[in-house]
Enzyme design. Structure first.
Site, PDB file in Angstrom:
ATOM      1  N   ASP A  95       6.079 -61.600  -9.465  1.00 33.76           N
ATOM      2  CA  ASP A  95       4.897 -61.888 -10.265  1.00 33.76           C
ATOM      3  C   ASP A  95       5.288 -61.815 -11.746  1.00 33.76           C
ATOM      4  OD1 ASP A  95       5.164 -59.214 -10.786  1.00 33.76           O
ATOM      5  OD2 ASP A  95       3.344 -58.603  -9.758  1.00 33.76           O
ATOM      6  N   ASP A 269      -0.504 -62.563  -0.585  1.00 36.33           N
ATOM      7  CA  ASP A 269       0.182 -61.271  -0.656  1.00 36.33           C
ATOM      8  C   ASP A 269      -0.824 -60.179  -0.957  1.00 36.33           C
ATOM      9  OD1 ASP A 269       0.758 -59.931  -3.666  1.00 36.33           O
ATOM     10  OD2 ASP A 269      -0.065 -61.954  -3.649  1.00 36.33           O
ATOM     11  N   CYS A 307      -0.690 -55.866  20.080  1.00 39.70           N
ATOM     12  CA  CYS A 307       0.334 -55.924  19.029  1.00 39.70           C
ATOM     13  C   CYS A 307       1.714 -55.696  19.640  1.00 39.70           C
ATOM     14  CB  CYS A 307       0.049 -54.875  17.958  1.00 39.70           C
ATOM     15  SG  CYS A 307       1.246 -54.887  16.600  1.00 39.70           S
ATOM     16  N   CYS A 309       4.464 -54.850  17.757  1.00 38.59           N
ATOM     17  CA  CYS A 309       5.310 -54.193  16.755  1.00 38.59           C
ATOM     18  C   CYS A 309       6.044 -52.994  17.352  1.00 38.59           C
ATOM     19  CB  CYS A 309       4.493 -53.764  15.544  1.00 38.59           C
ATOM     20  SG  CYS A 309       3.541 -52.242  15.746  1.00 38.59           S
ATOM     21  N   CYS A 312       3.660 -49.984  18.138  1.00 41.35           N
ATOM     22  CA  CYS A 312       2.805 -50.119  19.321  1.00 41.35           C
ATOM     23  C   CYS A 312       3.611 -50.124  20.619  1.00 41.35           C
ATOM     24  CB  CYS A 312       1.968 -51.387  19.215  1.00 41.35           C
ATOM     25  SG  CYS A 312       0.702 -51.290  17.935  1.00 41.35           S
ATOM     26  N   HIS A 338       3.310 -51.143  11.438  1.00 40.91           N
ATOM     27  CA  HIS A 338       2.262 -51.779  12.238  1.00 40.91           C
ATOM     28  C   HIS A 338       1.372 -52.684  11.397  1.00 40.91           C
ATOM     29  CE1 HIS A 338      -1.090 -52.549  14.877  1.00 40.91           C
ATOM     30  NE2 HIS A 338      -1.880 -52.127  13.903  1.00 40.91           N
TER      31      HIS A 338
END
Length: 377
Positions: A95, A269, A307, A309, A312, A338
């Site tokens: 940025d 974002d 999920c 991930c 999980c 997660h």
């Protein structure tokens, strides 16, 4: 001149008009629409670069203002650029520092030349101009850089918004002229204009005349209600070139992401997923939960059965509840992984729905399952 970053549209949803695409960058190709994790100080809090790649991240952000203060852009440059400095093997975006200056409202002075403000670390007086912002970003070396702009507060008078938007346009041109690595780094323009449709469209048109390889939509999610934000996004998006990428800055709530995609936004974002994870708030397929609650103390089921991930697959709500209540850093890591994977996967699922020409159905089903009302969250 060869552009370092190009954009290819791969499918337009027949049901919604939303689109998928591929962003081609010097550090790899990334499918859009996508969610981009925020690595403020060349690190996504509590998550390693290798873990980011494993959870499917594409572009990762770094913050110009913070890297300017520490360790300094020269250090990052000497390391070979931000990717080598932090060992992230993928595209990155910086940025401009404009939003950080905006957040220092009580300590800054804006002039035509730039912004004078206090160093939040030691109180020193600092000055940031469009040229300085671009020089810093050139040394940081990310694939995509952002123009230095003035982030307009909400609400603001039309007179203020007009003057600020004109200044942002002048600063965009100055930054473009100062860009010393245009064949290696893409510089995006930022559409401002507040809650005024004609000013949003005017700003977009003037930036298009400057011919940036991509465009961001700024000045949203700064205190306005959801419908106002969605209007501002639509006005800007409708005015921008269809064949170039659009980046909506600072948005990470599920409903906001899906509304952005429906308005042909390609990149979003936000620090939200890691920030709320540190407080034990987790995104799930049925909405947000607070893992600190006593009801999870004896819950030995996965956090979210939908999920995939690492968290999980390997840990239970009871264990996460224990880690949160004892303030263990491992809990923050697991919950950050997660939440990031949840948003990355949300955009993967959105892309799949677009390609199947059913994005409107997907959005409606997702928001209904998460129990969103008109306020969202």
């Amino acid at each position: 001149m060869k552009q370092p970053v190009t954009f290819e549209i791969t499918h337009i949803c027949k049901q919604s008009g939303a689109r998928t695409g591929i962003l081609h960058t010097p550090h790899g190709d990334v499918e859009t629409p996508m969610f981009m994790p925020v690595g403020t100080q060349a690190t996504v809090k509590f998550v390693s670069p290798e873990e980011l790649k494993n959870l499917g991240s594409g572009v990762v952000l770094a913050n110009t203002y913070h890297l300017w203060l520490r360790p300094g852009e020269d250090i990052v440059d000497q390391a070979g650029g931000v990717q080598k400095f932090m060992n992230y093997k993928g595209p990155m975006l910086t940025d401009s520092g404009g939003f950080q200056v905006f957040s220092l409202a009580d300590q800054r002075k804006i002039t035509e030349e730039g912004v004078t403000f206090k160093n939040t670390l030691n109180g020193d007086t600092l000055f940031l101009s469009p040229e300085k912002s671009i020089q810093i970003q050139n040394k940081i070396g990310a694939d995509i850089m952002m123009s230095f702009d003035e982030c307009i507060p909400y609400p603001a008078t039309r007179e203020y918004v007009e003057k600020s938007t004109e200044r942002t346009l002048r600063w965009a041109l100055r930054g473009k002229q100062a860009h010393s690595r245009p064949e290696e780094q893409a510089l995006f323009g930022i559409v401002q204009g507040g809650d005024y449709e004609d000013l949003r469209r005017y700003c977009a048109e003037k930036l298009i005349e400057m011919d940036f390889p991509g465009y961001a939509i700024g000045g949203t999610s700064v205190g306005e209600d959801k419908e106002t934000m969605y209007r501002m996004v639509k006005w800007a998006s409708d005015a921008l070139p269809f064949d170039k990428p659009r980046y909506l800055m600072g948005v990470g709530a599920v409903n906001d992401l899906l509304e952005a995609v429906s308005r042909n936004v390609d990149m979003c974002d936000c620090v939200l997923p890691t920030r709320i994870a540190r407080h034990g708030t987790l995104m799930t397929s049925e909405g947000r939960i607070s893992i600190r609650k006593a009801i999870y103390k004896n819950d030995f089921t996965p956090l979210d059965p939908e999920c995939d991930c690492y968290t999980c697959r390997n840990y239970t709500k009871a264990y996460l509840n224990h880690l949160q209540r004892t303030n263990e850093g491992f809990g923050t890591r697991l919950m950050s992984i997660h939440n990031l994977r949840f948003l990355v996967k949300l955009m993967e699922d959105a892309r799949k729905a677009i390609k199947e020409d059913r994005f409107n159905d997907f959005k409606e089903e997702t928001l209904a399952k998460m129990k969103f009302d008109h306020r969202g969250f």
